[in-house]
Scaffold this motif. Sequence first.
Motif, PDB file in Angstrom:
ATOM      1  N   THR A 300       0.837  -1.193   0.000  1.00 28.06           N
ATOM      2  CA  THR A 300       0.000   0.000   0.000  1.00 28.06           C
ATOM      3  C   THR A 300       0.872   1.243   0.000  1.00 28.06           C
ATOM      4  N   VAL A 301       0.553   2.184  -0.871  1.00 26.28           N
ATOM      5  CA  VAL A 301       1.315   3.429  -0.943  1.00 26.28           C
ATOM      6  C   VAL A 301       0.401   4.617  -0.700  1.00 26.28           C
ATOM      7  N   LEU A 302       0.984   5.685  -0.148  1.00 25.03           N
ATOM      8  CA  LEU A 302       0.280   6.953  -0.023  1.00 25.03           C
ATOM      9  C   LEU A 302       0.384   7.683  -1.357  1.00 25.03           C
ATOM     10  N   VAL A 303      -0.738   8.097  -1.890  1.00 25.04           N
ATOM     11  CA  VAL A 303      -0.741   8.820  -3.158  1.00 25.04           C
ATOM     12  C   VAL A 303      -0.057  10.174  -2.968  1.00 25.04           C
ATOM     13  N   GLY A 304       0.936  10.434  -3.800  1.00 24.55           N
ATOM     14  CA  GLY A 304       1.728  11.648  -3.658  1.00 24.55           C
ATOM     15  C   GLY A 304       2.959  11.458  -2.800  1.00 24.55           C
ATOM     16  N   HIS A 305       3.062  10.309  -2.149  1.00 26.40           N
ATOM     17  CA  HIS A 305       4.220  10.012  -1.297  1.00 26.40           C
ATOM     18  C   HIS A 305       4.763   8.624  -1.632  1.00 26.40           C
ATOM     19  N   GLU A 306       4.688   8.251  -2.895  1.00 24.50           N
ATOM     20  CA  GLU A 306       5.088   6.901  -3.305  1.00 24.50           C
ATOM     21  C   GLU A 306       6.543   6.598  -3.001  1.00 24.50           C
ATOM     22  N   GLN A 307       7.388   7.651  -2.963  1.00 22.50           N
ATOM     23  CA  GLN A 307       8.809   7.427  -2.688  1.00 22.50           C
ATOM     24  C   GLN A 307       9.049   6.896  -1.274  1.00 22.50           C
ATOM     25  N   LEU A 308       8.067   7.024  -0.424  1.00 19.44           N
ATOM     26  CA  LEU A 308       8.183   6.490   0.940  1.00 19.44           C
ATOM     27  C   LEU A 308       8.210   4.965   0.941  1.00 19.44           C
ATOM     28  N   GLY A 309       7.623   4.364  -0.085  1.00 22.47           N
ATOM     29  CA  GLY A 309       7.494   2.916  -0.109  1.00 22.47           C
ATOM     30  C   GLY A 309       6.186   2.472   0.508  1.00 22.47           C
ATOM     31  N   SER A 310       6.059   1.196   0.755  1.00 20.52           N
ATOM     32  CA  SER A 310       4.804   0.639   1.261  1.00 20.52           C
ATOM     33  C   SER A 310       4.592   0.993   2.730  1.00 20.52           C
ATOM     34  N   ILE A 311       3.381   1.444   3.060  1.00 21.41           N
ATOM     35  CA  ILE A 311       3.026   1.717   4.460  1.00 21.41           C
ATOM     36  C   ILE A 311       2.220   0.576   5.059  1.00 21.41           C
ATOM     37  N   CYS A 312       1.772  -0.338   4.199  1.00 21.46           N
ATOM     38  CA  CYS A 312       0.947  -1.453   4.676  1.00 21.46           C
ATOM     39  C   CYS A 312       1.124  -2.603   3.701  1.00 21.46           C
ATOM     40  N   SER A 313       1.575  -3.735   4.183  1.00 23.12           N
ATOM     41  CA  SER A 313       1.862  -4.850   3.281  1.00 23.12           C
ATOM     42  C   SER A 313       1.553  -6.170   3.971  1.00 23.12           C
ATOM     43  N   GLY A 314       1.542  -7.228   3.183  1.00 19.43           N
ATOM     44  CA  GLY A 314       1.276  -8.544   3.762  1.00 19.43           C
ATOM     45  C   GLY A 314       0.870  -9.525   2.688  1.00 19.43           C
ATOM     46  N   GLY A 315       0.147 -10.571   3.102  1.00 17.09           N
ATOM     47  CA  GLY A 315      -0.273 -11.558   2.130  1.00 17.09           C
ATOM     48  C   GLY A 315      -0.711 -12.864   2.762  1.00 17.09           C
ATOM     49  N   ARG A 316      -0.869 -13.835   1.905  1.00 16.36           N
ATOM     50  CA  ARG A 316      -1.329 -15.172   2.280  1.00 16.36           C
ATOM     51  C   ARG A 316      -0.127 -16.067   2.554  1.00 16.36           C
ATOM     52  N   TYR A 317      -0.193 -16.805   3.650  1.00 17.18           N
ATOM     53  CA  TYR A 317       0.864 -17.772   3.968  1.00 17.18           C
ATOM     54  C   TYR A 317       0.192 -19.077   4.392  1.00 17.18           C
ATOM     55  N   ASP A 318       0.453 -20.135   3.656  1.00 23.35           N
ATOM     56  CA  ASP A 318      -0.237 -21.403   3.892  1.00 23.35           C
ATOM     57  C   ASP A 318       0.566 -22.404   4.709  1.00 23.35           C
ATOM     58  N   ALA A 319       1.862 -22.162   4.900  1.00 23.66           N
ATOM     59  CA  ALA A 319       2.675 -23.181   5.570  1.00 23.66           C
ATOM     60  C   ALA A 319       3.577 -22.611   6.655  1.00 23.66           C
ATOM     61  N   LEU A 320       3.362 -21.360   7.064  1.00 22.11           N
ATOM     62  CA  LEU A 320       4.240 -20.762   8.070  1.00 22.11           C
ATOM     63  C   LEU A 320       4.033 -21.395   9.438  1.00 22.11           C
ATOM     64  N   ALA A 321       2.788 -21.737   9.757  1.00 24.35           N
ATOM     65  CA  ALA A 321       2.478 -22.327  11.068  1.00 24.35           C
ATOM     66  C   ALA A 321       2.014 -23.767  10.880  1.00 24.35           C
ATOM     67  N   SER A 322       2.707 -24.693  11.522  1.00 22.43           N
ATOM     68  CA  SER A 322       2.317 -26.098  11.433  1.00 22.43           C
ATOM     69  C   SER A 322       2.742 -26.832  12.688  1.00 22.43           C
ATOM     70  N   LYS A 323       2.036 -27.923  12.980  1.00 22.42           N
ATOM     71  CA  LYS A 323       2.332 -28.747  14.149  1.00 22.42           C
ATOM     72  C   LYS A 323       2.058 -30.187  13.765  1.00 22.42           C
TER      73      LYS A 323
END
Length: 461
Positions: A300-323
């Motif tokens: 996620t970027v702020l419009v007009g402040h794209e040079q800042l980079g992402s302020i909010c990011s993430g995604g789907r992870y299917d195998a990070l947690a397992s037991k």
Amino acid sequence: MSRKASLSGFHEWLPAERLVEQHVLDTLRRTFELHGFAGIETRAVETLGQLLRKGEVDKEVYAVSRLAEDEEVAAGRREAKDPADPKRLALHFDLTVPFARYVVENAGHLAFPFRRYQMQKVWRGERPQEGRAREFTQADIDVVGDGELSPRHDADVALVMAEALGALPIGDFLIRVNNRKLAEGFYRGIGLTDAAGVLRSIDKLEKIGADEVARLLQEEVGASPEQARQALALAAIRTEDVSFVEQVRALGVSDPLLEEGLAELADVVETLHRRAPGRAVADLSIARGLDYYTGTVYETVLVGHEQLGSICSGGRYDALASKGNRVFPGVGLSIGVTRLVMRMLSQEMAQASRSVPTAVYVALTADEDWSEAQDVAALLRERGIPAEVAVSAEKFGKQIKYADRRGIPFVWFLGRDDAGARVHEVKDIRSGDQHPADPADWTPPAEDLLPQVTRTESTEG
């Protein structure tokens, strides 16, 4: 924000700045809870083995040791630990990996799908610069399932974040969405087997440009010039709706994983386009560097402040947690609160109406009135009005000046009438208006009750 931190990368806010940060945190918490996310907090330290299971951040991790242990090593009474010892403790660098461990350890006490939010400090040994700190606050939401997790949650978390960010005084923003299956299936379809390597190169596209990324693809992952051209053609696709599907198919590449990713991304983008119009786009250049993402990814970027980079990011992870054979797939988003607040303050995007919570300063006419002045303040506080009391009966002008310097809008005076009865008056020191008041029922205007954080009219783009 022109102040230089005494310890580089570790920010300390002034009171008015802290009010802006607190407003951000309160707004996020309120929005998350409205959507049914439960708040948790995890410990600050994890083992290196836990932290470094996924991703490539090993050189950025702060390891933890006891001074006594270091002294014993220096004196030769104990062998130095291997820096890469998986049992060594270190400060967490994000909240997703600790959360995965938390889910595994507490699975028997959680109801799935488990919706959690978490707002905590994290530490990362990066070079401090605009938008990057070594100690910073993140605000995360995640939904985790037991064995399976409906893909509808991928759109759900993005909608929650769109609502949360939309409630902040930050102006326009854009959530950019892609899917790792789509990207990896496409790379496989053009004959590139090192999908992780391709993603790492594509992730640098905005920083170094297409020509340099093409060179990296050829030198580091063995792509031919034509394969590099195709990978960059995919990354150039960006649409506000699901028309990206036909643009991808027009590139003439086929793969089952590609089709799966196209379908998943189309569902997410269609939902966001319908329920949060103008807030999200399909952007096939988004890669996300961490290896644990397996499906939808967001930046996620702020419009007009794209040079800042992402302020909010993430995604789907299917195998990070397992037991054992039990797997806990999840999807989540993380707001870089400190990065966002740094930009809000440096660009004067928002400001607090005052630097202290106090709405009323109870002045003293005489030192012997101190106890009664405390009674006045107590009556005000009972009704939620922040109040403090002077500690000495200085000249009224000096007491008013003190309140004004701290940004307190009202000063309360205790006096007596000609018959000796107690009378009360309150003064708005901004306008000079002064009138009788009863501490049992007087209330300031709503906008003066607590500090207000508002977006400023003029901000730099």
